[in-house]
Motif scaffolding. Structure first.
Motif, PDB file in Angstrom:
ATOM      1  N   PRO A 130      20.594  10.714  14.460  1.00  0.00           N
ATOM      2  CA  PRO A 130      19.954  11.182  15.702  1.00  0.00           C
ATOM      3  C   PRO A 130      20.007  10.118  16.796  1.00  0.00           C
ATOM      4  CG  PRO A 130      18.571  11.668  13.795  1.00  0.00           C
ATOM      5  CD  PRO A 130      19.676  10.782  13.308  1.00  0.00           C
ATOM      6  N   ASN A 131      19.932  10.580  18.030  1.00  0.00           N
ATOM      7  CA  ASN A 131      19.918   9.681  19.184  1.00  0.00           C
ATOM      8  C   ASN A 131      18.756   8.694  19.044  1.00  0.00           C
ATOM      9  OD1 ASN A 131      19.595   8.460  21.698  1.00  0.00           O
ATOM     10  ND2 ASN A 131      20.191  10.278  22.831  1.00  0.00           N
ATOM     11  N   PRO A 132      19.033   7.388  18.988  1.00  0.00           N
ATOM     12  CA  PRO A 132      17.941   6.433  18.755  1.00  0.00           C
ATOM     13  C   PRO A 132      16.886   6.436  19.853  1.00  0.00           C
ATOM     14  CG  PRO A 132      19.964   5.288  19.371  1.00  0.00           C
ATOM     15  CD  PRO A 132      20.334   6.718  19.114  1.00  0.00           C
ATOM     16  N   ALA A 133      17.255   6.823  21.083  1.00  0.00           N
ATOM     17  CA  ALA A 133      16.283   6.836  22.173  1.00  0.00           C
ATOM     18  C   ALA A 133      15.358   8.038  22.108  1.00  0.00           C
ATOM     19  CB  ALA A 133      17.012   6.814  23.522  1.00  0.00           C
ATOM     20  N   ARG A 134      15.712   9.023  21.284  1.00  0.00           N
ATOM     21  CA  ARG A 134      14.906  10.256  21.211  1.00  0.00           C
ATOM     22  C   ARG A 134      14.320  10.494  19.824  1.00  0.00           C
ATOM     23  NH1 ARG A 134      18.198  15.200  23.424  1.00  0.00           N
ATOM     24  NH2 ARG A 134      16.129  16.119  23.100  1.00  0.00           N
ATOM     25  N   ARG A 135      14.489   9.535  18.941  1.00  0.00           N
ATOM     26  CA  ARG A 135      13.949   9.712  17.591  1.00  0.00           C
ATOM     27  C   ARG A 135      12.434   9.587  17.610  1.00  0.00           C
ATOM     28  NH1 ARG A 135      17.785   7.279  12.875  1.00  0.00           N
ATOM     29  NH2 ARG A 135      16.691   8.923  11.746  1.00  0.00           N
ATOM     30  N   GLY A 136      11.821  10.320  16.698  1.00  0.00           N
ATOM     31  CA  GLY A 136      10.384  10.216  16.550  1.00  0.00           C
ATOM     32  C   GLY A 136       9.982   8.918  15.863  1.00  0.00           C
ATOM     33  N   ARG A 137       8.690   8.674  15.794  1.00  0.00           N
ATOM     34  CA  ARG A 137       8.162   7.494  15.110  1.00  0.00           C
ATOM     35  C   ARG A 137       7.848   7.851  13.669  1.00  0.00           C
ATOM     36  NH1 ARG A 137       6.038   3.597  18.641  1.00  0.00           N
ATOM     37  NH2 ARG A 137       4.482   3.034  17.084  1.00  0.00           N
ATOM     38  N   LEU A 138       7.609   6.826  12.862  1.00  0.00           N
ATOM     39  CA  LEU A 138       7.209   7.068  11.475  1.00  0.00           C
ATOM     40  C   LEU A 138       5.916   7.858  11.452  1.00  0.00           C
ATOM     41  CD1 LEU A 138       7.973   3.630   9.782  1.00  0.00           C
ATOM     42  CD2 LEU A 138       9.353   5.711   9.746  1.00  0.00           C
ATOM     43  N   GLY A 139       5.794   8.743  10.458  1.00  0.00           N
ATOM     44  CA  GLY A 139       4.654   9.649  10.401  1.00  0.00           C
ATOM     45  C   GLY A 139       3.495   9.114   9.583  1.00  0.00           C
ATOM     46  N   GLN A 140       2.756  10.041   9.007  1.00  0.00           N
ATOM     47  CA  GLN A 140       1.548   9.700   8.273  1.00  0.00           C
ATOM     48  C   GLN A 140       1.875   9.245   6.847  1.00  0.00           C
ATOM     49  OE1 GLN A 140      -1.561   9.675   9.729  1.00  0.00           O
ATOM     50  NE2 GLN A 140      -0.310  10.051  11.563  1.00  0.00           N
ATOM     51  N   ARG A 141       0.922   8.513   6.270  1.00  0.00           N
ATOM     52  CA  ARG A 141       1.085   8.044   4.901  1.00  0.00           C
ATOM     53  C   ARG A 141       1.105   9.227   3.938  1.00  0.00           C
ATOM     54  NH1 ARG A 141      -3.052   3.534   3.045  1.00  0.00           N
ATOM     55  NH2 ARG A 141      -4.536   5.218   3.414  1.00  0.00           N
ATOM     56  N   LEU A 142       1.982   9.148   2.955  1.00  0.00           N
ATOM     57  CA  LEU A 142       2.165  10.225   1.991  1.00  0.00           C
ATOM     58  C   LEU A 142       1.464   9.886   0.681  1.00  0.00           C
ATOM     59  CD1 LEU A 142       5.999  10.783   2.541  1.00  0.00           C
ATOM     60  CD2 LEU A 142       4.124  12.078   3.573  1.00  0.00           C
ATOM     61  N   ASP A 143       0.922  10.898   0.060  1.00  0.00           N
ATOM     62  CA  ASP A 143       0.349  10.737  -1.281  1.00  0.00           C
ATOM     63  C   ASP A 143       1.501  10.793  -2.276  1.00  0.00           C
ATOM     64  OD1 ASP A 143      -1.079  10.688  -3.611  1.00  0.00           O
ATOM     65  OD2 ASP A 143      -2.056  12.633  -3.324  1.00  0.00           O
ATOM     66  N   THR A 144       1.734   9.699  -2.991  1.00  0.00           N
ATOM     67  CA  THR A 144       2.835   9.633  -3.944  1.00  0.00           C
ATOM     68  C   THR A 144       2.424   9.983  -5.362  1.00  0.00           C
ATOM     69  OG1 THR A 144       2.460   7.307  -4.511  1.00  0.00           O
ATOM     70  CG2 THR A 144       3.833   7.775  -2.570  1.00  0.00           C
ATOM     71  N   GLY A 145       1.120  10.083  -5.615  1.00  0.00           N
ATOM     72  CA  GLY A 145       0.642  10.355  -6.961  1.00  0.00           C
ATOM     73  C   GLY A 145       0.630   9.132  -7.862  1.00  0.00           C
ATOM     74  N   MET A 146       1.026   7.954  -7.336  1.00  0.00           N
ATOM     75  CA  MET A 146       1.072   6.733  -8.134  1.00  0.00           C
ATOM     76  C   MET A 146       0.257   5.651  -7.431  1.00  0.00           C
ATOM     77  SD  MET A 146       5.112   6.757  -9.211  1.00  0.00           S
ATOM     78  CE  MET A 146       5.646   7.434  -7.628  1.00  0.00           C
ATOM     79  N   ALA A 147      -0.586   4.965  -8.181  1.00  0.00           N
ATOM     80  CA  ALA A 147      -1.541   4.028  -7.592  1.00  0.00           C
ATOM     81  C   ALA A 147      -0.862   2.898  -6.836  1.00  0.00           C
ATOM     82  CB  ALA A 147      -2.445   3.462  -8.693  1.00  0.00           C
ATOM     83  N   PHE A 414      -3.744  -1.442 -13.284  1.00  0.00           N
ATOM     84  CA  PHE A 414      -3.807  -0.571 -12.106  1.00  0.00           C
ATOM     85  C   PHE A 414      -2.406  -0.187 -11.628  1.00  0.00           C
ATOM     86  CE2 PHE A 414      -3.704  -0.324  -7.451  1.00  0.00           C
ATOM     87  CZ  PHE A 414      -4.568   0.749  -7.229  1.00  0.00           C
ATOM     88  N   MET A 415      -1.454  -1.114 -11.737  1.00  0.00           N
ATOM     89  CA  MET A 415      -0.083  -0.852 -11.277  1.00  0.00           C
ATOM     90  C   MET A 415       0.560   0.309 -12.030  1.00  0.00           C
ATOM     91  SD  MET A 415       0.132  -3.236  -9.027  1.00  0.00           S
ATOM     92  CE  MET A 415      -0.526  -4.863  -8.685  1.00  0.00           C
ATOM     93  N   ALA A 416       0.118   0.574 -13.243  1.00  0.00           N
ATOM     94  CA  ALA A 416       0.729   1.621 -14.063  1.00  0.00           C
ATOM     95  C   ALA A 416      -0.005   2.947 -13.961  1.00  0.00           C
ATOM     96  CB  ALA A 416       0.768   1.160 -15.528  1.00  0.00           C
ATOM     97  N   GLU A 417      -1.104   2.983 -13.212  1.00  0.00           N
ATOM     98  CA  GLU A 417      -1.917   4.199 -13.192  1.00  0.00           C
ATOM     99  C   GLU A 417      -1.369   5.239 -12.220  1.00  0.00           C
ATOM    100  OE1 GLU A 417      -6.015   3.519 -12.525  1.00  0.00           O
ATOM    101  OE2 GLU A 417      -6.248   2.109 -14.196  1.00  0.00           O
ATOM    102  N   MET A 418      -1.621   6.492 -12.549  1.00  0.00           N
ATOM    103  CA  MET A 418      -1.382   7.567 -11.609  1.00  0.00           C
ATOM    104  C   MET A 418      -2.574   7.637 -10.663  1.00  0.00           C
ATOM    105  SD  MET A 418       1.492   8.251 -12.783  1.00  0.00           S
ATOM    106  CE  MET A 418       2.010   9.666 -11.815  1.00  0.00           C
ATOM    107  N   ALA A 419      -2.434   8.415  -9.603  1.00  0.00           N
ATOM    108  CA  ALA A 419      -3.495   8.492  -8.595  1.00  0.00           C
ATOM    109  C   ALA A 419      -3.860   9.950  -8.352  1.00  0.00           C
ATOM    110  CB  ALA A 419      -3.048   7.818  -7.308  1.00  0.00           C
ATOM    111  N   PRO A 420      -4.591  10.554  -9.293  1.00  0.00           N
ATOM    112  CA  PRO A 420      -4.904  11.985  -9.158  1.00  0.00           C
ATOM    113  C   PRO A 420      -5.815  12.308  -7.983  1.00  0.00           C
ATOM    114  CG  PRO A 420      -6.153  11.022 -10.958  1.00  0.00           C
ATOM    115  CD  PRO A 420      -5.183   9.976 -10.499  1.00  0.00           C
ATOM    116  N   HIS A 421      -6.512  11.316  -7.449  1.00  0.00           N
ATOM    117  CA  HIS A 421      -7.452  11.561  -6.346  1.00  0.00           C
ATOM    118  C   HIS A 421      -6.912  11.062  -5.013  1.00  0.00           C
ATOM    119  CE1 HIS A 421     -10.272  12.897  -9.347  1.00  0.00           C
ATOM    120  NE2 HIS A 421     -10.206  11.722  -9.963  1.00  0.00           N
ATOM    121  N   GLY A 422      -5.605  10.921  -4.906  1.00  0.00           N
ATOM    122  CA  GLY A 422      -4.994  10.590  -3.634  1.00  0.00           C
ATOM    123  C   GLY A 422      -5.127   9.132  -3.248  1.00  0.00           C
TER     124      GLY A 422
END
Length: 440
Positions: A130-147, A414-422
């Motif tokens: 995409p045109n670099p002058a018209r690209r959007g910015r990075l969006g919101q943080r995503l829930d990955t399910g992993m802590a 903690f690094m190995a845990e899933m994140a069921p509560h977001g």
């Protein structure tokens, strides 16, 4: 109307005039053709017709005034001087919404035994970003399910990260978690040069039925010719762009860029390019950067492609050409460590060597303070781990190290845990690890 558009697209592929040349020489891995040099373009496809056997596809990789060089997409055994060669032009891809839940090859052919509809708008697989002058910015943080990714290494919409790992450290399982758990409308998975037996295992065991319902898998196994493997990453990106332009948030998983680079090297060296980057051709840098730039936020009014590119690093060598080139154009990198995997902690992410460039913007001031504190404690433990394990450290000598020793088991778990509560739940658990309740 959709059927009419697809019919028009199919009719547009018909060629009233067919152009032919013939084989005049075999030069290394390339076939030299006469009669087509004034009409062919670099990247066009040729159908070679041996006297016996099926046609052999080839890509134009070099043009001269009176002849051209084509790299066969397969074994050219049986081809003879004088055999005819038909100019096919560029091979395009026509993604369609009906591809969701399907497994295809880089040319848009189904691999799951069912018919596959073509979309109404064919695309080249080497489109511009995409045109670099018209690209959007990075969006919101995503829930990955992993802590670990909901805290230390956040992923935001439109971000591009690299996953740097050797073989056998849990990379495939981590990609499966991304495909099943990360917030996205569509997941596009490019499996480049994977072992053939692993495809079904990935689809059925790692991805699962629920994961496949929102995914398109583009694959070229390790036995496929170099042109097919090279095209796989570009085809997966093209499918992702199709859904991005529909306003959807797309998660792209490309595994691996290293195998794409190896396929590109094979084609480039055969076309006459020299090897300069530890055996890789100079054009590799542009090829990798052009692919990465196509991911990310789209122009205003369309969706975004959040991308995870994997790189195979032998002996954790982060300075080898593919890793070094890709790391410089991404928005973060995740390093997986064999020593962590060998002691049984998965995902085997080395947090101290990994970084997400979405921070600090993706977290609140309080969350950033927690992450800084946790990294400081992990760093203190890492610097003194050998001394601690050998029993040479005397508690009370260093208050920071005393605290690091106290909280390290909880942080490592903690690094190995899933994140069921977001995301919020993951930070709440991190706070508990850093501030354990006092013993009575």
């Amino acid at each position: 109307m959709d059927r009419i558009a697809k019919l028009r697209a199919a009719v547009a592929t018909l060629r009233p005039v067919r152009l032919f040349g013939h084989v005049i020489e075999s030069h290394g891995q390339c076939v030299v053709l006469d009669g087509l040099s004034q009409n062919a373009r670099l990247g066009d496809w040729i159908a070679l017709h041996p006297a016996q056997g099926a046609p052999i596809l080839a890509e134009v990789v070099r043009l001269e005034s009176d002849r051209l060089h084509a790299f066969p997409n397969g074994d050219p055994v049986g081809l003879a001087l004088g055999d005819s060669a038909e100019l096919l032009g560029p091979r395009q891809l026509a993604p369609d919404t009906s591809w969701i839940g399907r497994v295809i090859d880089p040319f848009g052919q189904p691999l799951d035994g069912r018919p596959l509809a073509m979309g109404p708008h064919p695309r080249t697989v080497t489109s511009a970003p995409p045109n670099p002058a018209r690209r959007g910015r990075l969006g919101q943080r995503l829930d990955t399910g992993m802590a670990v990714f909901n805290t230390f290494l956040p992923l935001v919409a439109g971000q591009r990260i690299g996953l740097f790992a050797g073989s056998g450290v849990g990379k495939t399982m981590l990609l499966g978690n991304f495909a099943r758990l990360v917030q996205a409308d569509v997941v596009v998975i490019g499996l480049i040069g994977e072992r053939g037996r692993e495809l079904r295992e990935f689809v059925e065991d790692v991805l699962g039925e629920d994961g496949l319902k929102r995914a398109v898998i583009v694959t070229a196994t390790s036995d496929q010719p170099a042109l097919t493997r090279k095209r796989c990453a570009e085809a997966a990106m093209t499918v992702a762009e199709h859904f991005r332009d529909q306003g959807k948030h797309v998660l792209l998983l490309a595994d691996s860029v290293t195998r794409m680079a190896e396929a590109h090297r094979e084609v480039a060296l055969a076309s006459g390019e020299s090897a300069s980057l530890r055996g890789f051709p100079p054009s590799l840098s542009h090829r990798i950067m052009a692919l990465a730039e196509r991911a990310g936020p789209g122009q205003d009014g369309v969706g975004a492609i959040t991308a995870v590119f994997t790189v195979l690093v032998a002996g954790s060598d982060m300075e080898e050409p593919v890793a070094d080139i890709l790391r410089g154009v991404l928005d973060g990198h995740v390093v997986m460590d064999r020593a962590i995997a060998e002691r049984g902690r998965f995902p085997a992410v080395d947090v101290l060597r990994s970084v997400s460039r979405s921070l600090p913007r993706a977290a609140s001031p309080e969350e950033n303070a927690r992450l800084a504190e946790a990294r400081r404690l992990l760093g203190a433990y890492d610097r003194s781990e050998m001394m601690i394990q050998a029993g040479l450290y005397e508690p009370g000598t260093d208050p920071l190290l005393d605290r690091a020793v106290a909280v390290w088991p909880a942080l490592d778990a903690f690094m190995a845990e899933m994140a069921p509560h977001g995301v919020r739940g993951a930070f709440a658990k991190l706070a508990q690890c850093l501030d354990p309740p006092a013993k009575p």
